[in-house]
Write an enzyme that holds these catalytic residues in place. Structure first.
Site, mmCIF file in Angstrom:
data_model
loop_
_atom_site.group_PDB
_atom_site.id
_atom_site.type_symbol
_atom_site.label_atom_id
_atom_site.label_comp_id
_atom_site.label_asym_id
_atom_site.label_seq_id
_atom_site.Cartn_x
_atom_site.Cartn_y
_atom_site.Cartn_z
ATOM 1 C CB SER A 130 -0.907 0.035 1.229
ATOM 2 O OG SER A 130 -1.629 1.261 1.231
ATOM 3 C CE LYS A 185 -3.387 -2.404 -0.375
ATOM 4 N NZ LYS A 185 -3.403 -2.494 -1.791
ATOM 5 C CG HIS A 188 -4.786 -0.785 4.105
ATOM 6 N ND1 HIS A 188 -5.036 -0.190 2.872
ATOM 7 C CD2 HIS A 188 -3.969 0.069 4.753
ATOM 8 C CE1 HIS A 188 -4.396 0.954 2.807
ATOM 9 N NE2 HIS A 188 -3.733 1.146 3.924
ATOM 10 C CG ASN A 189 -7.143 -1.358 -0.254
ATOM 11 O OD1 ASN A 189 -6.149 -1.168 0.443
ATOM 12 N ND2 ASN A 189 -7.068 -1.467 -1.563
ATOM 13 C CD GLU A 192 -7.417 3.574 0.535
ATOM 14 O OE1 GLU A 192 -6.442 2.839 0.800
ATOM 15 O OE2 GLU A 192 -7.739 3.860 -0.639
HETATM 16 N N1 LIG Z 1 -1.451 1.509 -8.729
HETATM 17 C C1 LIG Z 1 -1.486 1.416 -7.394
HETATM 18 O O1 LIG Z 1 -1.569 2.415 -6.652
HETATM 19 C C2 LIG Z 1 -1.368 0.083 -6.743
HETATM 20 C C3 LIG Z 1 -1.169 -0.007 -5.372
HETATM 21 C C4 LIG Z 1 -1.006 -1.252 -4.798
HETATM 22 C C5 LIG Z 1 -1.089 -2.392 -5.575
HETATM 23 N N2 LIG Z 1 -1.310 -2.274 -6.914
HETATM 24 C C6 LIG Z 1 -1.357 -3.514 -7.696
HETATM 25 O O2 LIG Z 1 -0.076 -3.701 -8.278
HETATM 26 C C7 LIG Z 1 -0.202 -4.374 -9.537
HETATM 27 C C8 LIG Z 1 0.473 -3.533 -10.616
HETATM 28 O O3 LIG Z 1 -0.195 -2.287 -10.695
HETATM 29 P P1 LIG Z 1 0.180 -1.188 -11.778
HETATM 30 O O4 LIG Z 1 -0.781 -0.069 -11.587
HETATM 31 O O5 LIG Z 1 1.639 -0.913 -11.728
HETATM 32 O O6 LIG Z 1 -0.021 -1.932 -13.177
HETATM 33 P P2 LIG Z 1 -1.347 -2.493 -13.907
HETATM 34 O O7 LIG Z 1 -1.850 -1.443 -14.814
HETATM 35 O O8 LIG Z 1 -2.276 -3.083 -12.926
HETATM 36 O O9 LIG Z 1 -0.716 -3.682 -14.785
HETATM 37 C C9 LIG Z 1 0.135 -3.427 -15.857
HETATM 38 C C10 LIG Z 1 1.255 -4.443 -15.889
HETATM 39 O O10 LIG Z 1 0.730 -5.770 -15.996
HETATM 40 C C11 LIG Z 1 1.331 -6.418 -17.125
HETATM 41 N N3 LIG Z 1 0.408 -7.401 -17.668
HETATM 42 C C12 LIG Z 1 -0.920 -7.256 -17.859
HETATM 43 N N4 LIG Z 1 -1.437 -8.401 -18.384
HETATM 44 C C13 LIG Z 1 -0.397 -9.270 -18.517
HETATM 45 C C14 LIG Z 1 -0.289 -10.602 -18.990
HETATM 46 N N5 LIG Z 1 -1.370 -11.286 -19.399
HETATM 47 N N6 LIG Z 1 0.927 -11.181 -18.980
HETATM 48 C C15 LIG Z 1 2.007 -10.502 -18.541
HETATM 49 N N7 LIG Z 1 1.975 -9.247 -18.086
HETATM 50 C C16 LIG Z 1 0.778 -8.629 -18.070
HETATM 51 C C17 LIG Z 1 1.607 -5.276 -18.074
HETATM 52 O O11 LIG Z 1 2.538 -5.688 -19.041
HETATM 53 P P3 LIG Z 1 2.606 -4.897 -20.453
HETATM 54 O O12 LIG Z 1 3.482 -3.701 -20.207
HETATM 55 O O13 LIG Z 1 3.220 -5.881 -21.369
HETATM 56 O O14 LIG Z 1 1.215 -4.516 -20.834
HETATM 57 C C18 LIG Z 1 2.155 -4.244 -17.107
HETATM 58 O O15 LIG Z 1 3.479 -4.526 -16.729
HETATM 59 C C19 LIG Z 1 -1.703 -4.569 -9.762
HETATM 60 O O16 LIG Z 1 -2.079 -5.842 -9.322
HETATM 61 C C20 LIG Z 1 -2.327 -3.514 -8.869
HETATM 62 O O17 LIG Z 1 -3.631 -3.851 -8.466
HETATM 63 C C21 LIG Z 1 -1.428 -1.068 -7.504
#
Ligand SMILES: NC(=O)c1ccc[n+]([C@@H]2O[C@H](COP(=O)([O-])OP(=O)(O)OC[C@H]3O[C@@H](n4cnc5c(N)ncnc54)[C@H](OP(=O)(O)O)[C@@H]3O)[C@@H](O)[C@H]2O)c1
Length: 477
Positions: A130, A185, A188-189, A192
């Site tokens: 988080s 987690k 937590h959300n 939030e």
């Molecule tokens: N954003 C936040 O504030 C936050 C906070 C905590 C946790 N998270 C979690 O952290 C994770 C990453 O979040 P994010 O916002 O950085 O990215 P995201 O938009 O959720 O995911 C994009 C990433 O996933 C990859 N991807 C998607 N489909 C795929 C597949 N079938 N095979 C391989 N790779 C694939 C993409 O690769 P390509 O580049 O090849 O498309 C890219 O690297 C998520 O689960 C999200 O829920 C996010």
């Protein structure tokens, strides 16, 4: 290819990229990989100078770059993409290796994945992260589940990259086996959501009942942030409220559509609470309030409905003080409900979660970080088997001191027709818990009447049924 990387990160969108940079900035060699190679190249070009990275293009190269036992972190879209990536990498790994899923997975998926990988001897570490992209880079709150053995290998690294609380303690702990980290987690959300809803209600009361402007309310929140409500969410609320739209010169809050988004985790918190039979009414009201805000047509069609007659409010400043009391008391209730859900999950899945440790790791890095969490930690440290946060003497006394104002605020809100589902649900929960008798006795009577569902008596053991259609005598069921 070097085989010296201590950790690998695959999935280099905003979260993965920043976590990889955080590891590298802390002196670790980090192998990086992404389905689309352009993201890996972009990271190397922009941030390659920040530390030791090993850029890889294929899954084989990525795995080969990792020292053993391998630590492979997945930061891809939650759901199917996570399964796809696990299926791609698991066959390349060996017993003792670790797959760390830092995405927002549902804890049931994490349990399923952990079970399957355990059969191959691979540790699957479902990890809540988080703090958004800033947290990922500068220090998030980290909630790892999985085996104890994996935490021994991973823990020191996670402690290094995590946020630090005011007393310097790292905001990470081994939450418990399999899905425990993702469960915590999720709650937590949920908390939030509740925190944000309560803050929203306080804002609306200060605006619509007390007549303050957004800039004045920002000042009130700034003052509150110097007291017991000191928290990241109160701090940013003041920032958002004082922001003026450059194009129109109006307060920013007046030019934003009043329709809120809701992602999965708030909803999951409520769904799972229903399954576990835990009343998280404050969190549920927060999810429903966002949902209601999105029903534009229904709201438009309802605007003509009658409201109350206008009434006079006393002094605005005194009312603002009362709202602070109501907000604080309602916040204690939301956390009480959230921690109850964690307790229930921990019992159901045999996780043995240390609630004080959970409060402790939420003190820094995450969205709900707050001075208040220090006190929750102290309450659980003093009494780990505390049945509810409301049974803690300090919190009980604070609510006792706040309750008159809390009730007054709700009277004013009701009189003026300002919706306060979060404040109201919190007070109803509090009153229901302290009630000597609840109408559930009548409910049981009705259920026995129409469905012979039986009831228990207050004066004798056993289950009973009244012959409602007959002579109304009682039989033991
Ligand atoms: N954003 C936040 O504030 C936050 C906070 C905590 C946790 N998270 C979690 O952290 C994770 C990453 O979040 P994010 O916002 O950085 O990215 P995201 O938009 O959720 O995911 C994009 C990433 O996933 C990859 N991807 C998607 N489909 C795929 C597949 N079938 N095979 C391989 N790779 C694939 C993409 O690769 P390509 O580049 O090849 O498309 C890219 O690297 C998520 O689960 C999200 O829920 C996010």
């Amino acid at each position: 290819m070097s085989t010296s990387a201590q950790i690998g990160v695959t999935g280099l969108a905003v979260m993965g990229r920043n976590l990889a940079r955080n590891f590298a900035r802390n002196g670790y060699t980090v192998a990086v990989h992404n389905r689309t190679v352009a993201r890996t190249n972009a990271l190397m070009e922009e941030f390659g100078h920040e530390g030791e990275f090993v850029a890889t293009e294929t899954a084989k190269e990525f795995v080969a770059a990792l020292e053993r036992p391998r630590r492979l972190m997945i930061m891809v879209k939650a759901g199917e993409p996570t399964d796809t990536v696990i299926q791609e990498f698991a066959p390349l790994l060996e017993p003792g290796d670790m797959i760390i899923d830092g995405g927002n997975a549902h804890f049931a998926d994490t349990r399923r994945r952990e079970r399957a990988l355990r059969e191959q001897g691979i540790h699957f570490v479902g990890t809540g992260v988080s703090g958004g992209e800033e947290g990922a880079l500068h220090g998030p709150s980290i909630m790892p589940g999985g085996s104890k053995e994996s935490y021994e290998s991973l823990g020191p690294m996670l402690e290094k990259i995590s946020a630090k609380a005011n007393d310097g303690a790292p905001c990470v702990t081994h939450v418990g086996p399999d899905g425990a980290g993702h469960f915590v987690k999720m709650v937590h959300n949920g908390i939030e959501y509740a925190d944000m809803q309560l803050i929203g209600e306080a804002y609306q009361l200060l605006r619509d009942v007390a007549g303050y402007s957004p800039a004045q309310i920002a000042d009130i929140f700034r003052t509150w942030n110097t007291g017991r409500l000191d928290s990241y969410l109160i701090e940013i609320t003041a920032e958002v409220l004082s922001h003026v739209d450059a194009a129109t010169g109006k307060p920013f809050v007046d030019i934003v559509e009043d329709r809120a988004e809701q992602k999965g985790t708030g909803r999951w918190t409520v769904q799972i609470a229903l399954d576990l039979g835990v009343p998280v009414s404050g969190i549920a009201e927060a999810v429903f309030a966002r949902s209601l805000s999105g029903h534009a047509d229904l709201r438009a069609a309802s605007r003509g409905l009658a409201g109350p007659k206008a009434t006079q409010l006393g002094e605005a400043a005194a009312f603002a003080d009362r709202v602070e009391q109501a907000l604080y008391a309602s916040k204690i209730v939301s956390y009480t409900q959230g921690f109850h859900e964690i307790t229930a999950g921990s019992t159901e899945y045999d996780w043995n979660i240390d609630l004080g440790a959970v409060a402790s790791i939420w003190r820094g890095g995450c969205i709900i970080r707050a001075a208040f969490l220090d006190r929750i930690r102290a309450a659980y440290d003093a009494r780990p088997d505390l049945p509810s946060l409301l049974s803690d003497e300090t919190f009980a006394q604070e609510i006792a001191a706040a309750q008159d104002d809390w009730r007054e605020v709700l009277v004013a809100a009701t009189r003026q027709g300002v919706p306060t589902p979060g404040f109201s649900a919190a007070l109803a929960y509090y009153d229901a818990l302290r009630a000597e008798r609840l109408p559930a006795a009548l409910t049981q009577g009705q259920r026995d009447f129409f469905g012979a569902h039986t009831y228990r008596r207050t004066d004798r053991e056993g289950s009973f049924h009244t012959l409602w259609g007959g002579d109304r005598s009682e039989v033991e069921a």
